[in-house]
Design a protein around this motif. Structure first.
Motif, PDB file in Angstrom:
ATOM      1  N   MET A 109       0.702  -1.243   0.025  1.00  0.00           N
ATOM      2  CA  MET A 109      -0.018  -0.119   0.109  1.00  0.00           C
ATOM      3  C   MET A 109       0.982   1.343  -0.066  1.00  0.00           C
ATOM      4  O   MET A 109       1.986   1.430   0.755  1.00  0.00           O
ATOM      5  CB  MET A 109      -0.880   0.150   1.223  1.00  0.00           C
ATOM      6  CG  MET A 109      -1.682   1.230   1.290  1.00  0.00           C
ATOM      7  SD  MET A 109      -3.006   1.220   2.817  1.00  0.00           S
ATOM      8  CE  MET A 109      -3.609   2.857   2.702  1.00  0.00           C
ATOM      9  N   ASN A 110       0.592   2.251  -0.782  1.00  0.00           N
ATOM     10  CA  ASN A 110       1.121   3.526  -0.808  1.00  0.00           C
ATOM     11  C   ASN A 110       0.711   4.317  -0.070  1.00  0.00           C
ATOM     12  O   ASN A 110      -0.457   5.326   0.139  1.00  0.00           O
ATOM     13  CB  ASN A 110       1.126   4.127  -2.263  1.00  0.00           C
ATOM     14  CG  ASN A 110       2.225   5.294  -2.482  1.00  0.00           C
ATOM     15  OD1 ASN A 110       2.549   6.035  -1.533  1.00  0.00           O
ATOM     16  ND2 ASN A 110       2.670   5.331  -3.681  1.00  0.00           N
ATOM     17  N   THR A 111       1.286   4.517   1.296  1.00  0.00           N
ATOM     18  CA  THR A 111       0.903   5.206   2.461  1.00  0.00           C
ATOM     19  C   THR A 111       0.952   6.931   1.971  1.00  0.00           C
ATOM     20  O   THR A 111       0.182   7.273   2.390  1.00  0.00           O
ATOM     21  CB  THR A 111       1.976   5.030   3.515  1.00  0.00           C
ATOM     22  OG1 THR A 111       2.135   3.691   3.809  1.00  0.00           O
ATOM     23  CG2 THR A 111       1.257   5.818   4.591  1.00  0.00           C
ATOM     24  N   GLU A 112       2.019   7.396   1.485  1.00  0.00           N
ATOM     25  CA  GLU A 112       1.983   8.901   1.118  1.00  0.00           C
ATOM     26  C   GLU A 112       0.651   9.129   0.010  1.00  0.00           C
ATOM     27  O   GLU A 112      -0.118  10.249   0.543  1.00  0.00           O
ATOM     28  CB  GLU A 112       3.180   9.108   0.381  1.00  0.00           C
ATOM     29  CG  GLU A 112       4.549   8.988   1.275  1.00  0.00           C
ATOM     30  CD  GLU A 112       5.015   7.517   1.063  1.00  0.00           C
ATOM     31  OE1 GLU A 112       4.384   6.663   0.414  1.00  0.00           O
ATOM     32  OE2 GLU A 112       5.920   7.376   1.797  1.00  0.00           O
ATOM     33  N   LEU A 113       0.434   8.234  -0.784  1.00  0.00           N
ATOM     34  CA  LEU A 113      -0.604   8.426  -1.650  1.00  0.00           C
ATOM     35  C   LEU A 113      -2.061   8.337  -0.858  1.00  0.00           C
ATOM     36  O   LEU A 113      -3.073   9.071  -1.176  1.00  0.00           O
ATOM     37  CB  LEU A 113      -0.685   7.405  -2.937  1.00  0.00           C
ATOM     38  CG  LEU A 113      -1.850   7.575  -3.918  1.00  0.00           C
ATOM     39  CD1 LEU A 113      -1.917   8.746  -4.357  1.00  0.00           C
ATOM     40  CD2 LEU A 113      -1.659   6.373  -4.843  1.00  0.00           C
ATOM     41  N   PHE A 114      -2.181   7.440   0.002  1.00  0.00           N
ATOM     42  CA  PHE A 114      -3.363   7.276   0.941  1.00  0.00           C
ATOM     43  C   PHE A 114      -3.534   8.700   1.768  1.00  0.00           C
ATOM     44  O   PHE A 114      -4.761   9.341   1.703  1.00  0.00           O
ATOM     45  CB  PHE A 114      -3.185   6.184   1.758  1.00  0.00           C
ATOM     46  CG  PHE A 114      -4.252   6.097   3.018  1.00  0.00           C
ATOM     47  CD1 PHE A 114      -5.631   5.520   2.471  1.00  0.00           C
ATOM     48  CD2 PHE A 114      -4.333   6.380   4.163  1.00  0.00           C
ATOM     49  CE1 PHE A 114      -6.550   5.374   3.427  1.00  0.00           C
ATOM     50  CE2 PHE A 114      -5.396   6.346   5.088  1.00  0.00           C
ATOM     51  CZ  PHE A 114      -6.467   5.781   4.782  1.00  0.00           C
ATOM     52  N   ILE A 115      -2.500   9.164   2.333  1.00  0.00           N
ATOM     53  CA  ILE A 115      -2.665  10.518   3.212  1.00  0.00           C
ATOM     54  C   ILE A 115      -3.019  11.533   2.361  1.00  0.00           C
ATOM     55  O   ILE A 115      -4.032  12.351   2.727  1.00  0.00           O
ATOM     56  CB  ILE A 115      -1.455  10.623   3.766  1.00  0.00           C
ATOM     57  CG1 ILE A 115      -1.092   9.510   4.976  1.00  0.00           C
ATOM     58  CG2 ILE A 115      -1.373  12.044   4.745  1.00  0.00           C
ATOM     59  CD1 ILE A 115       0.273   9.720   5.449  1.00  0.00           C
ATOM     60  N   ALA A 116      -2.278  11.681   1.054  1.00  0.00           N
ATOM     61  CA  ALA A 116      -2.767  12.649   0.053  1.00  0.00           C
ATOM     62  C   ALA A 116      -4.121  12.793  -0.284  1.00  0.00           C
ATOM     63  O   ALA A 116      -4.895  13.787  -0.425  1.00  0.00           O
ATOM     64  CB  ALA A 116      -1.811  12.632  -1.113  1.00  0.00           C
ATOM     65  N   ARG A 117      -4.659  11.619  -0.582  1.00  0.00           N
ATOM     66  CA  ARG A 117      -6.120  11.419  -0.990  1.00  0.00           C
ATOM     67  C   ARG A 117      -6.948  11.779   0.083  1.00  0.00           C
ATOM     68  O   ARG A 117      -7.924  12.493  -0.146  1.00  0.00           O
ATOM     69  CB  ARG A 117      -6.410   9.954  -1.340  1.00  0.00           C
ATOM     70  CG  ARG A 117      -5.594   9.592  -2.862  1.00  0.00           C
ATOM     71  CD  ARG A 117      -5.900   8.068  -3.097  1.00  0.00           C
ATOM     72  NE  ARG A 117      -7.365   7.837  -3.469  1.00  0.00           N
ATOM     73  CZ  ARG A 117      -7.678   6.625  -3.699  1.00  0.00           C
ATOM     74  NH1 ARG A 117      -6.613   5.615  -3.815  1.00  0.00           N
ATOM     75  NH2 ARG A 117      -9.119   6.514  -4.035  1.00  0.00           N
ATOM     76  N   ARG A 118      -6.639  11.437   1.520  1.00  0.00           N
ATOM     77  CA  ARG A 118      -7.596  11.619   2.441  1.00  0.00           C
ATOM     78  C   ARG A 118      -7.460  13.334   2.653  1.00  0.00           C
ATOM     79  O   ARG A 118      -8.495  14.132   2.985  1.00  0.00           O
ATOM     80  CB  ARG A 118      -7.069  11.161   3.756  1.00  0.00           C
ATOM     81  CG  ARG A 118      -7.131   9.820   3.833  1.00  0.00           C
ATOM     82  CD  ARG A 118      -8.789   9.324   3.728  1.00  0.00           C
ATOM     83  NE  ARG A 118      -9.399   9.769   5.067  1.00  0.00           N
ATOM     84  CZ  ARG A 118      -9.532   9.113   6.092  1.00  0.00           C
ATOM     85  NH1 ARG A 118      -9.416   7.908   6.108  1.00  0.00           N
ATOM     86  NH2 ARG A 118     -10.324   9.614   7.141  1.00  0.00           N
ATOM     87  N   LEU A 119      -6.318  14.123   2.659  1.00  0.00           N
ATOM     88  CA  LEU A 119      -6.378  15.450   2.671  1.00  0.00           C
ATOM     89  C   LEU A 119      -6.879  16.233   1.546  1.00  0.00           C
ATOM     90  O   LEU A 119      -7.728  17.141   1.836  1.00  0.00           O
ATOM     91  CB  LEU A 119      -4.590  15.820   2.674  1.00  0.00           C
ATOM     92  CG  LEU A 119      -3.751  15.375   3.817  1.00  0.00           C
ATOM     93  CD1 LEU A 119      -2.713  15.905   3.575  1.00  0.00           C
ATOM     94  CD2 LEU A 119      -4.519  16.308   5.060  1.00  0.00           C
TER      95      LEU A 119
END
Length: 416
Positions: free
Chosen positions: A1-11
């Motif tokens: 899982m791409n953690t950075e991408l996940f956080i960016a999508r939530r933001l």
């Protein structure tokens, strides 16, 4: 899982109320990107539309290449060549040549009532392609070029208004030949009227049976001014000029006149120089719009980073590296830029289609050669514009993203 991408999508999808100020700033940045993309799409579409329309009209009158007698100068009083030269059959076999047709020209003067106007008779034969003039026809029928010479001619709407001539009217033309004291006189009938909007050419050319020009010049039935060569691609005109010139010079016949190949860009350089200036204007517009979009996003990114200082401190205290945190904000920036590009494409396409189908904005044909702003929307141009805008904008954001590394976790976890 791409953690950075996940956080960016939530933001990106966050709706927190305490971020209303930053969201307004970010929305302004996105709006700036949208407007810039719409302007870029319209700039490219309009300039390519201008070039397509004007080049098509110039080529409709003169073709991309002409083969003429070497002794013919830049005037329309030409020296003859044979209508069946040795190179003609081989000319048709060159890949990239769409059509070859005969022509002959003769300067003359129209007198209709009290009105007088100098024009160029352009003699055409049975091989003439009428598609351009039929597209721009106002009224009348195609001239029937069979075994009997016809007096029907096509004149422009501009000439018909200037000389007060209507379809079916007869008028006289006067011609001067070298070593002849008295002018030759011919009567013609208006068989068709056209309007291209290229006023410089409209007031100049009159289409006539080529056999009239032969008789006026005291030429034989096998003598013409030259050949017009139409190409599949205009941007290959320089290469095709080299190919055709090589062929013409390689099969010179004994006692035949020397011939040369004329490039339409050399024949009408002022028109094509003007079109090249439009290309420069487009590059300036594209550069300015991309820079504006980039600086808008830089300001938006800085506001987001400052507002998310506490989050950055928490991530660092949990072991996240600066590079990983920068990725979060670059991914978020990509989402925002993508949103701006999406709305910009929709706006640009909507305005472009409205102008293309509704012809909302009109121009003066005397200055711009067209009566409405032409729009040429090409899918490949849209793809390249979007990719270029996205890459340049994100590259401009890489530097500001390093602000993340200057944020200390022990001072920011309690940041309010």
């Amino acid at each position: 899982m791409n953690t950075e991408l996940f956080i960016a999508r939530r933001l990106f999808s966050s709706k927190e109320q305490n971020q209303r100020m930053s969201r307004r700033i970010v929305r302004l940045a996105v709006a700036g990107i949208s407007l810039g993309m719409a302007v870029m799409i319209l700039a490219v579409a309009i300039v390519t539309g201008f070039k397509q329309e004007i080049e098509g009209k110039v080529n409709g009158f003169a073709a991309q290449l002409q083969v003429v007698n070497y002794d013919s100068n830049q005037s329309y009083e030409t020296k003859p060549i044979n209508s069946q030269p040795a190179f003609l059959d081989r000319l048709h076999t060159i890949q990239g040549i769409k059509k070859v047709q005969q022509f002959a020209t003769k300067p003359g003067m129209i007198k209709a009532g009290e009105e007088i106007q100098g024009v160029i008779l352009k003699g055409i034969a049975a091989d003439f392609d009428w598609s351009f003039f039929e597209k721009n026809r106002v009224e009348g029928a195609v001239i029937q070029l069979d075994s009997v010479r016809t007096d029907d001619v096509w004149i422009s709407e501009q000439l018909s208004l200037l000389l007060k001539l209507k379809l079916g009217d007869r008028f006289r033309m006067y011609f001067l030949n070298e070593n002849e004291k008295l002018p030759r006189v011919r009567q013609f009938t208006v068989g068709g009227i056209y309007r291209t909007g290229l006023e410089e050419f409209d007031r100049m050319f009159v289409l006539v049976d080529l056999r009239h020009v032969q008789r006026l010049n005291s030429w034989g039935d096998d003598e013409i001014s030259g050949f017009e060569i139409y190409l599949d691609q205009l941007d290959e005109v320089d290469y095709m000029e080299y190919e055709v010139r090589g062929l013409v010079l390689s099969v010179l016949e004994e006692n035949a006149p020397l011939m040369r190949v004329v490039n339409v860009k050399q024949k009408f350089p002022y028109i094509f120089d003007w079109l090249n200036l439009l290309d420069m204007n487009v590059w300036i517009i594209l550069t300015l719009m991309v820079l504006v979009a980039g600086f808008n996003m830089i300001s938006g990114l800085l506001v987001i980073i400052l507002e998310r200082t506490r989050m950055i401190g928490i991530l660092k205290s949990m072991g996240a590296a600066n590079a990983n945190i920068r990725k979060v904000f670059l991914y978020l920036s990509a989402f925002l830029v993508g949103e701006g590009l999406l709305w910009g494409n929709l706006l640009g396409l909507l305005l472009g289609w409205a102008q293309h189908y509704g012809e909302i904005i009109h121009l003066d044909p005397a200055s711009y050669y067209v009566d409405t702003v032409p729009v040429n929307l090409v899918f490949s141009h849209l793809v390249l514009l979007n990719i270029g805008a996205m890459l340049v904008t994100l590259l401009m954001l890489v530097g500001p993203s390093y602000l993340v590394g200057r944020i200390s976790p022990e001072k920011t976890i309690r940041f309010e």
